[in-house]
Design a protein around this motif. Structure first.
Motif, PDB file in Angstrom:
ATOM      1  N   SER A  23     -71.853  27.141  24.614  1.00 43.15           N
ATOM      2  CA  SER A  23     -70.700  26.353  24.755  1.00 43.15           C
ATOM      3  C   SER A  23     -70.953  24.972  25.635  1.00 43.15           C
ATOM      4  O   SER A  23     -70.608  23.865  25.485  1.00 43.15           O
TER       5      SER A  23
ATOM      6  N   ASN B  20     -65.505  24.929  24.497  1.00 47.42           N
ATOM      7  CA  ASN B  20     -65.325  24.582  23.272  1.00 47.42           C
ATOM      8  C   ASN B  20     -64.051  24.175  23.005  1.00 47.42           C
ATOM      9  O   ASN B  20     -63.912  23.003  22.163  1.00 47.42           O
ATOM     10  N   ARG B  23     -64.636  20.274  23.551  1.00 52.50           N
ATOM     11  CA  ARG B  23     -65.414  19.591  22.342  1.00 52.50           C
ATOM     12  C   ARG B  23     -64.368  19.464  21.057  1.00 52.50           C
ATOM     13  O   ARG B  23     -64.269  18.642  19.966  1.00 52.50           O
ATOM     14  N   ALA B  36     -66.907  23.000  17.131  1.00 49.37           N
ATOM     15  CA  ALA B  36     -66.032  23.981  18.270  1.00 49.37           C
ATOM     16  C   ALA B  36     -64.863  24.839  17.980  1.00 49.37           C
ATOM     17  O   ALA B  36     -65.090  26.224  18.680  1.00 49.37           O
TER      18      ALA B  36
END
Ligand code: NA
Ligand code: NA
Lengths: 115, 89, 116, 942, 172, 523
Positions: A23, B20, B23, B36
């Motif tokens: 991530s 995530n 994004r 994402a």
């Protein structure tokens, strides 16, 4: 039992760390294709590792061997490249690579990005 | 030890999800957002696994496996939507 | 916990309602889906929030989450899915037949004066 | 029973004339029916004249006080006689009057229909029954007035009559119901005996006004008088019958009927007298200026009805007596005059007094009869009209009103009488005297004898009664008046000569005045034209109706503006208002006593992700694909939430449903605009934001309130009985397939229906997506990327295995037929996505309709199977089977049910998605499946 | 002259390898080794490939299973682990601007589509590379690398490290 | 247990599934199957109606799980009447539909059967969540039927109809959720018992749940301000579907009756007399709006659609007094208005088919081919609807007016009902006058110019085509002739409704129902 606990803990934290790294890559990288790497590799591996940790954990819960978590890893490894491939394809279709990176020589003669 | 490890793992995965989400919201391109979301799906597997270990239950295994088996379909479909428009042709 | 769940339900319902009030079919469909998510959580939570008490009978467990709302929500999810599928297709058909995806089948928004 | 047959014969026999195509048979059948009815009536005569009142009662709907009851009072007898007697004359007359082109059978049908209804009114013993017949006359008169449907005036006249009299009928219905309520019975006998109760009741004024409204509309009293002249568009026999002799008299009949119970009060006196007086004078005035013979007669009729009303308003015994007498007289002369006007019209082709002139040479008989009729109408001595009119004048002089207003009644009466004389003279002289008119449409000559017969008979009655009133009309009128007045019956002797009195003076004044007026008519015409330009009731009525229509269109258009946004806002707003309302009057604390549980950071973050994704779905909604992505994020977190709160089945279901939904939405989105245009003004947007905040806030508040309250549920039963009773340890699944299996059966039915509906919606539907993608690039030429093709094919068996696993374990662990079905469907769809329809369809060539129907039937049959064992539908059973080596395993009927669910899900999802997919795919659409299969097999061979 | 497949396929067992895999997966899924489940798994393992045979007409066969084994554990898993550590390092390094990401075009010698897919997947799962596109003529695989200082070397590495063994394993 | 009680659900479900199975069979077979199913349904529901009149409240315990745990079907007199009405109306609509309507699109017959299933389910179920399920079945099938044949206006109206009802479904779930969360049960009889024992501090929430449900039911029943979907939807769909839909708003009415008498009736508890302040005003405004719509409509179908709204307003205004005798009157009105508005949709369609240019629009056109026949049908139905004698509308209206006399708000009810009748009279009189009287000269076919096109353009209806409308019309005088039995029946229906103890006793047994006795001080 402590060993098991340790192994499980280690794999969990390591896996989670990998997942987080994925991530972070997604977060940090400057162009789409670079972002793609973190999730595809690190996250897949990290979560796959956590699944294995889970398998170990449940195998020592007194209900016999529990390996079905392996399937999670298996399927992740089968499907993750497909997703990555497709997203890359979509990005290339949107000409997202044209400014960021030079086309490799093999592609130059092709018209447009959908080689 | 395991409890702490699970908590740490939870924290890491949660942070991952937040990134995530970042994004997902900032994009800028659609493939970025799809990526994402895809990653959120995979991290969700991690959450299911952690919940399972945390509560020592296998009840969430199927959900995790389900995402692993089928989660990519939505990514594939969305990507195909972007490249071909026609998903099922 | 309860506050968070309530806030989530509220957020989904609010955003869903906002989308339902848009003038095009597609946002309305999205809004309906969002609302049905919210309502499903609502219905689910009527059995109260239970941690780690899945309603799967095991000898070790004595307490269980309320299974009934779960069953209801399952039914509601399925029905909601059928309905959403239907409206999506209806929106498609309307767009094809009326050549607009306005919810009222009116291409121009000249009639907006009635509402705004 | 014979009594009931009097109205029923014409009513039930009404259709008979319609059956013949022969005009004589039409008329004859109508005549026979009317005659039979008359005969039945006359059978009652002896009883009536001896003061009896035959009654026939049969119970009908006691629940509402409605009986099937008839009575023949003297008054009713008089009326029935008029209805049937004049009716018969009309039947004869109409045989000659109605043209060949017109459907005579239908005419008689309507006529009999009307006749029966009218008889019903005058013979009903039950007030509600009377009401039934009352409204029937409205309908039948509508049909009769509109008989010449091709004429605009006929249509308008009919419509106006229907609206006015029908509307009045509604008022009267209300009045009757109140009256019956006050009295406690709807039987006339009871009601007529309840004067004290009624008039002391607080509802008396309302009752009175409502009933009067009904009566006045029917009798064309001011201010409802205007419909009657326009009803003259009807064929003349109809005018003669309905609009002079009978139907319009229904109003005064009712007034007279009600005198004993409603009359005598100041209110009654004031309203009825005033209305009567105004009508009397106004209509008589109007009649003077009508060039149309029937128009003149119509206004005259209105005027005479006003006269009768006025008399009934006065309410003194003598006045009532005079009213009854005048009803009889007026019916005779006015019906006759109408028929004569009809003859004139029929023979000359016009009814315009201006054009008609000097007909007496060509039509002497008609002229003579008209002379009688006009004499009676004008109140000339020796004709019947004189008698009742003189009684009327006398009554106006009686001390009814006192003080400053005492002059007004006689003054009005005399004025009206003067007008009456004037228009009577005008009718007679204008048509028959003077130089013969030359430019008439027809050539005037006497009509066929049959046509003259009826007016002649009526005129004979006029003369005979005029000269020998006591003999020819005495018993009838006495009986009629006595029926109303009872013990108050005046001791009055009908005679031509009552000595020289004030009334006679007034009569003479009227006659003289009338002659003078007639002479000076030109001046009057000028004044009239000047002052009455805008007094046309018809224009007023029509503008009223069109105004009503227009304003209701405005109201409707304003509310029902066709905007979904508004309807949705109203629905949501209503739910909010309704839902919020109990809290305004509630003192209990909003939140309950149950403490909140602690929140962990992971849940908090995931909750925040959920909320922000939901908000993003709304914020990004104009970019549709983005909105879908956000929505699917919400779906993912919702599924996580289900697992967080102990609902693994839900988590599974949510994920799988979510997946299919997203695919479906994107498939549709391809053929829809990608971007939502900006439609809403910022004002609208803020309204929506406020509303959605309220809705969301409401939902959240209620959620919180609910979650903090203690809870006691039937679910303990499910938890306890799941394993021993349902044979499964996954309670949610056992609920779905067993405890509440019926819900699930309904749920898969919904899926099947969705499949059917969507299939039907997409049938014969073509739509193409855009040629380029959102950024303007042409679509990729790589339709079926090999990576996907080659990964998905081996994945299919693996995932099918997974779905089998999910299916089989559902009863005891998370899973079940539904989720398994979705997995199967999804992986099959994945094959379509990866390899295309052309490749995939022949490989999975089951008709999806059949799959889902089989699923439904399997579930149904499983349910019905329990009947065999004598248990109710869907009763489950299970047993443990032990096989050597394999071990013990469970076989449950719920499995078969769940298999049905599985099949239904697979079938419907595939049906929908594949159908949707073929929409835009020309090669898959144009080519038949069998051909595709062949082609694919060929390819395989290469 | 085609080589003999690792496990022969017949009418009733169209994909014996798949059948085996299904049985294993089934037993993993149910998490037991009870006899009943072995029977059930075998039944399913036989029935499902038979049922889905039409969906998977290609019959991939493994020429050299031992090589596959070696490739899988010796190269693939190892690379995954190493590569991931490498990627972690790349991602977490303070200055990511030093990275030299870029595309490389790998000309393919393999023609079998299935094997191309496997290659692509392997590439995606291993060191800083993601296979991004297979050209329409299936001759070139375009790969994105996270840090590719030398394109030619990268292409060569992929070809030798993955393509060659795969080509041998599946003998195509 | 009497399996016949479940038949109104199982039969259409079976026939429907069977029709889906035979989707490719020849139309004649599908029609025969569908008609046979409908006929059988009519007979079965007729028997059930008879049983309900002569016998006690019947409970069918699905899955043999005794209430309140399992789902039950409850056949009391009201539900028996409703299913019978539905079957009858459905049968006649179907007979009409087999003349070609069913060919306009796919899957008509299956959807029709599922529609009947949904409606019957809503009438029979004794479980509030199951009610939701049947609502959805009913709605989804109705979307399909409504859109059957397609076309712009239909799609446009169907869109609104569907979307609004989807919002409604979500609201329904919220309502059910609130009730479940506080009372812990879904069985309606059980809810009505548990609501008595509900704690004081939950009263407002429970009431909110009930009122939220009311918003949904109002949507189905088409009450102001949520009826707007109806005129366009009913006005634009095919005639037999519209005819069947005449009973759909009655589902809303029925459910309002059922839920708000059974659970939120006046037998005490947290939700007592919940609807009292709301129903009457809403109904009266609906009535007024419907009447305005009737007057403002420009074609016959739309007039009829608005008459449906009027009938709902009337029903609920009268029932809004919450007294047994007024409810009884409303129940007399219920079949009348359902059948007559249903019939009017068919008549309007036949008329429109025979008018070459205007269709159902209220503008002059050539005379219809079958003047007498259609004229009679139109007039009969119009007379019945407008509430004129000698047909049922008049008596039903009279009865309602009579019985609301002593109730609060009676002045308003009288005024609104009488005026709406007046408006109906004006609108229908006008419509009839324009359609049947104000005709344009017949265009005689020019044998050269329109060779082959003109003569067969307008259909002439045979007896079977006319049968449904005629049969529905015949019901009206029957209701009048048998007015007394009908009134008595309605009274017993109302008695069961207002005093739900029998219902509760049948479902939950004497012991649970005794709680209710205790609360109301014995009966
Ligand atoms: Na397509
Ligand atoms: Na990778």
């Amino acid at each position: 039992m402590v060993v098991v606990e340790f192994v499980v803990s280690f794999f969990l934290i390591l896996g989670a760390f990998f997942a987080l790294t994925g991530s972070i890559g997604l977060y940090r990288m400057t162009d789409f294709f670079s972002r793609l790497h973190g999730p595809t590799k690190s996250t897949t591996l990290g979560v796959g590792g956590m699944a294995l940790a889970s398998a170990v954990y449940f195998s020592f819960q007194g209900n016999g061997i529990s390996l079905h978590e392996v399937l999670i890893t298996l399927f992740l490894f089968i499907t993750a490249p497909v997703s990555a491939h497709f997203m890359a394809k979509a990005a290339r279709h949107q000409r997202m690579h044209e400014n960021k990176a030079a086309l490799p020589p093999g592609c130059e003669k092709k018209t447009g990005p959908h080689v | 030890m395991l409890t702490i490890a699970v908590i740490i793992a939870f924290a890491l995965i949660t942070m991952a999800q937040v990134l995530n989400l970042h994004r997902l919201f900032t994009g800028p391109s659609l493939p970025d957002r799809i990526l994402a979301l895809d990653n959120m799906y995979i991290d969700a597997i991690a959450l299911f696994i952690l919940v399972g270990i945390h509560f020592s239950t296998t009840a969430y295994f199927e959900a995790a496996l389900m995402i692993a088996v089928m989660g990519f379909i939505s990514t594939v479909a969305t990507s195909k939507y972007l490249t071909r428009g026609d998903i099922l042709e | 916990m309860e506050i968070l769940v309530a806030a989530s339900v509220g957020a989904m319902v609010a955003c869903g309602v906002y989308l339902i009030l848009r003038a095009r079919t597609f946002p309305v469909v999205i809004g309906l889906t969002l609302i049905s998510f919210g309502v499903n959580i609502f219905l689910f939570a009527t059995g109260r929030l239970h941690t780690n008490l899945p309603a799967i009978i095991t000898p070790e467990q004595t307490l269980y989450a309320d299974p009934l709302p779960q069953a209801l929500v399952l039914t509601a999810i399925v029905i909601g899915f059928a309905m959403i599928a239907f409206v999506v297709v209806l929106a498609l058909r309307a767009n094809g037949d009326l050549h607009t995806d306005h919810v009222d089948g009116q291409p121009d928004d000249g009639r907006q004066k009635g509402g705004s | 029973m014979t009594l009931a047959l009097i109205p029923l014969l014409p009513l039930l026999g009404a259709f008979i004339p319609c059956l013949f195509h022969n005009r004589n048979l039409n008329a004859a059948s109508a005549g026979v029916i009317a005659g039979l009815s008359l005969l039945l009536l006359l059978i009652q005569a002896p009883a009536v004249f001896t003061g009896d009142m035959p009654i026939y009662i049969r119970s009908w709907i006691p629940a509402m006080g409605l009986t099937f009851a008839f009575r023949v009072s003297g008054f009713g007898f008089l009326f029935a006689l008029l209805v049937l007697g004049i009716g018969l004359l009309i039947v004869v007359y109409a045989r000659y009057y109605i043209a060949k082109e017109d459907p005579m059978g239908r005419f008689y049908t309507y006529l009999l229909f009307f006749m029966g209804s009218m008889l019903g009114i005058v013979l009903s013993e039950n007030l509600l029954l009377l009401m039934v017949f009352w409204e029937l006359t409205s309908i039948s008169s509508f049909l009769l007035i509109g008989f010449w449907r091709y004429r605009a005036d006929a249509r308008q006249g009919a419509f106006m009559a229907l609206v006015i009299t029908g509307g009045g009928g509604f008022a009267m219905l209300a009045g009757f119901l109140l009256l019956g309520h006050i009295v406690g019975s709807f039987e006339l006998t009871d009601i007529l005996a309840s004067r004290q109760i009624v008039q002391a009741h607080p509802l008396y004024p309302v009752t009175l006004v409502l009933i009067l409204a009904g009566a006045f509309t029917k009798s064309a009293q001011f201010p409802f008088q205007f419909w009657l002249p326009h009803a003259m568009a009807a064929p003349t026999p109809v005018s003669a019958y309905l609009h002079s002799a009978t139907m319009v008299k229904a109003g005064v009949f009712l007034l007279a009927l009600m005198v004993p119970v409603l009359g005598g009060s100041t209110l009654w006196f004031t309203i009825v007298t005033a209305v009567g007086l105004i009508t009397l004078v106004f209509a008589a005035y109007m009649a003077m200026f009508k060039d149309d013979l029937k128009g003149l007669l119509a206004y005259s009729t209105v005027s005479h009805l006003g006269l009768i009303t006025l008399l009934l308003g006065l309410g003194t015994p003598l006045a009532v007596f005079a009213a009854v007498f005048h009803i009889f007289n007026h019916a005779a002369f006015k019906a006759g005059l109408f028929l004569l006007a009809g003859i004139i019209d029929h023979e000359t082709g016009t009814r315009d007094i201006q054009r008609l002139s000097g007909l007496k040479k060509a039509m002497p008989v008609t002229a003579f009869l008209t002379l009688i009729g006009c004499g009676a109408m004008a109140g000339v001595p020796l004709f019947n009209g004189f008698l009742s009119k003189e009684m009327f004048l006398a009554e106006t002089l009686a001390p009814g009103l006192t003080g400053a207003w005492s002059w007004i009644l006689p003054a009005g009466a005399v004025l009206a009488a003067i007008f009456a004389v004037a228009y009577s003279i005008r009718m007679l002289l204008g048509v028959f005297w003077g130089n013969p008119a030359e430019d008439l449409p027809g050539s005037p000559h006497e009509p066929p004898v049959g046509m003259t017969l009826s007016p002649a008979f009526l005129m004979a009655v006029c003369v005979l009664v005029g000269i020998f009133p006591a003999f020819f009309a005495g018993p009838l009128v006495n009986a009629g008046a006595e029926a109303i007045l009872g013990p108050d019956m005046p001791d009055f002797h009908m005679a031509v000569w009552h000595g020289f009195n004030m009334a006679l003076v007034l009569s003479m004044v009227a006659l003289a005045g009338g002659v003078i007026f007639y002479r000076q008519r030109q001046k009057l015409f000028d004044i009239h034209v000047w002052c009455s330009r805008n007094l046309d009731g018809k224009t007023l009525f029509e503008s009223l109706v069109s105004h009503m229509i227009r304003s209701s269109r405005r109201v409707t258009g304003c509310m029902e503006n066709g905007s979904f946004q508004r309807y949705a806002a109203l629905l949501i707003g209503s739910a909010l208002v309704l839902g919020a309302s109990p809290f305004f009057s509630d003192n209990a604390p909003f939140l309950g006593p149950v403490p909140l549980t602690t929140l962990d950071p992971v849940t908090l973050v995931m909750g925040l992700i959920l909320i922000s994704a939901a908000v993003a779905t709304a914020v990004f909604h104009r970019n549709r694909i983005l909105s879908i992505i956000m929505l699917s994020t919400v779906g993912l977190v919702v599924s996580l939430a289900f697992s967080r709160f102990s609902a693994p089945d839900l988590a599974l279901t949510q994920i799988s449903v979510e997946l299919v939904t997203i695919i479906l939405m994107m498939m549709a989105l391809h053929m829809l605009p990608r971007i939502t245009p900006k439609d809403s003004s910022s004002c609208r947007k803020w309204r929506d934001i406020v509303l959605s905040m309220l809705a969301g806030g409401g939902a959240a508040a209620v959620m919180l309130a609910v979650l903090t309250r203690p809870f006691d549920t039937i679910s303990d039963f499910f938890l306890a009985r799941s394993v021993p009773g349902g044979g499964g340890s996954n309670v949610v699944n056992v609920i779905l397939v067993d405890f509440r299996g019926f819900d699930t059966l309904g749920e898969i039915t919904v899926l099947v229906i969705a499949g059917l509906v969507i299939y039907a919606l997409l049938h014969n539907f073509e739509i193409t997506g855009p040629r380029t993608d959102a950024l303007g690039y042409p679509w990729s030429r790589d339709r079926f990327p090999i990576i996907l093709v080659n990964i998905t094919r081996p994945l299919l068996p693996l995932t099918l295995l997974f779905s089998v696993y999910i299916f089989l374990r559902g009863h005891n662990d998370p899973g079940g037929g539904f989720i398994a079905g979705l997995i199967t469907a999804t992986v099959l769809i994945l094959q379509y996505i990866a390899s295309g329809i052309v490749w995939t369809r022949p490989r999975f060539h089951f008709d999806n309709h059949v799959i889902m129907a089989l699923g439904l039937i399997l579930a149904l049959v499983t349910g019905v199977g329990s009947w065999v064992a004598g248990y109710p539908f869907l009763t489950s059973t299970f047993t443990y089977v032990s096989l050597p080596l394999v071990g013990k395993f469970e076989i449950a009927s719920a499995m078969a049910f769940d298999l049905g669910v599985y099949l239904a899900v697979v079938g419907s999802v595939l049906l929908v998605l594949v159908k949707l997919g073929t929409l835009n795919s020309t090669d898959a659409q144009t080519v038949s499946p069998t051909f595709l299969r062949k082609k694919a097999i060929q390819k395989e061979g290469h | 002259m085609p080589k003999k497949p690792f496990l022969s396929h017949g009418r009733w067992l169209p994909h014996p390898l798949m059948t085996l895999m299904l049985i294993i997966i089934w037993l993993l899924l149910v998490n037991t080794l009870s006899f009943g489940h072995i029977i059930l798994g075998t039944l399913l393992g036989a029935a499902i490939p038979w049922f889905t045979n039409r969906f998977w007409p290609e019959r991939p066969w493994i020429a050299r299973p031992v090589l596959l084994f070696r490739f899988f554990f010796g190269i693939f898993l190892r690379d995954i682990l190493v590569a991931n550590l490498n990627v972690v390092r790349l991602i977490l390094q303070p200055d990511i601007s030093q990275l030299q990401p870029g595309f490389i075009a790998v000309p393919l010698d393999i023609t079998d589509q299935m094997v191309i897919c496997i290659l692509a997947s392997v590439i995606s799962l291993t060191p800083g590379t993601v296979s991004a596109e297979v050209t329409l003529d299936r001759r070139v695989l375009i790969v994105h690398g996270l840090d590719i200082p030398d394109e030619k070397a990268a292409v060569q590495a992929i070809k030798t490290r993955y393509e060659v063994p795969l080509k041998e394993i599946f003998s195509c | 247990m009497n399996h016949l009680v479940a038949a109104p659900l199982l039969l259409p479900l079976l026939i429907g599934a069977w029709l889906v199975l035979g989707v490719d069979r020849p139309m004649a077979q599908l029609r025969a199957l569908s008609l046979a199913g409908c006929l059988a349904l009519t007979l079965i529901t007729g028997v059930l109606l008879f049983q309900s009149i002569t016998g006690p409240v019947q409970v069918y315990v699905l899955g043999n799980w005794s209430p309140p745990f399992g789902i039950v079907l409850v056949l009391d007199r009201l539900s028996a009447m409703m299913v019978f009405m539905t079957a009858l109306l459905g049968f006649f609509s179907l007979v009409y539909a087999v003349h070609g309507t069913d060919l306009a699109g796919k899957n008509f017959h299956a959807l029709f059967q599922f529609q009947l299933l949904g409606i019957n389910g809503a009438f029979l179920t004794g479980d509030i969540f199951n009610l939701f399920v049947f609502f959805e079945i009913m709605l989804l099938a109705s979307y399909g039927l409504m859109l059957h044949g397609g076309g712009g206006p239909r799609i446009r109206a169907g869109m609104h109809y569907a979307l609004l009802n989807l919002v409604g479904s979500s609201i329904f779930l919220v309502g059910v959720g609130i009730l479940y969360s506080l009372l812990g049960t879904l069985n309606m009889a059980d809810l009505s018992v548990r609501i008595i024992q509900a704690p004081e501090d939950s009263a407002a929430l429970i009431r909110a749940g009930g009122l939220v449900l009311f918003a949904v039911f109002a949507l189905k029943a088409a009450l102001l301000p949520v009826y707007f979907w109806l005129p366009a939807a009913y006005g634009s769909t095919s005639a037999p579907v519209a005819a069947l839909f005449a009973v759909m708003t009655k589902v809303g009415v029925y459910v309002i009756f059922r839920v708000f008498f059974l659970i939120f009736g006046d037998h005490g508890g947290a939700g007592a007399n919940l609807l009292a302040p709301w129903l009457l005003p809403a109904a009266l405004f609906t009535l007024a709006a419907g009447a305005a719509g009737v007057l403002s409509a420009r074609d016959l179908r739309r007039i009829t659609a608005c008459l449906v709204i009027v009938s709902v307003g009337t029903l609920l205004a009268v029932a809004g007094t919450f007294e047994q005798d007024t409810i009884a009157a409303a129940i007399v009105y219920l079949p009348h208005t359902t059948f007559m508005t249903g019939g009017m949709f068919l008549v309007a369609d036949m008329i429109a088919q025979q008018r070459p240019d205007a269709g159902g629009k209220l503008v002059p056109d050539q005379p219809v081919q079958q003047q007498t026949l259609l004229g009679l049908l139109f007039m009969g139905t119009a007379v019945a609807i407008a509430g004129l004698p000698p047909l049922s509308g008049f008596f039903a209206k009279m009865m309602m007016l009579m019985h609301v006399q002593d109730s609060a708000g009676s002045v308003w009810i009288w005024t609104f009902i009488l005026f709406s009748g007046f408006f109906g009279l004006i609108a229908l009189g006008r419509a009839g006058s324009i359609i049947f009287w104000k005709t344009l000269p017949v265009k005689h076919a020019d044998p050269i110019k329109d060779a082959g096109t003109q003569p067969d353009r307008l259909p002439v209806f045979g007896p079977v085509y006319v049968l449904p409308a005629a049969a529905l019309l015949v019901i009206s005088p029957l209701l009048v002739i048998f007015g007394q039995p009908m009134a008595q029946f309605a009274d017993t229906v109302a008695a069961q409704l207002v005093e739900p103890v029998l219902y509760i006793e049948a479902v939950l047994g004497h012991e649970r129902a005794a709680l209710l006795f205790a609360q109301t001080g014995g009966l």
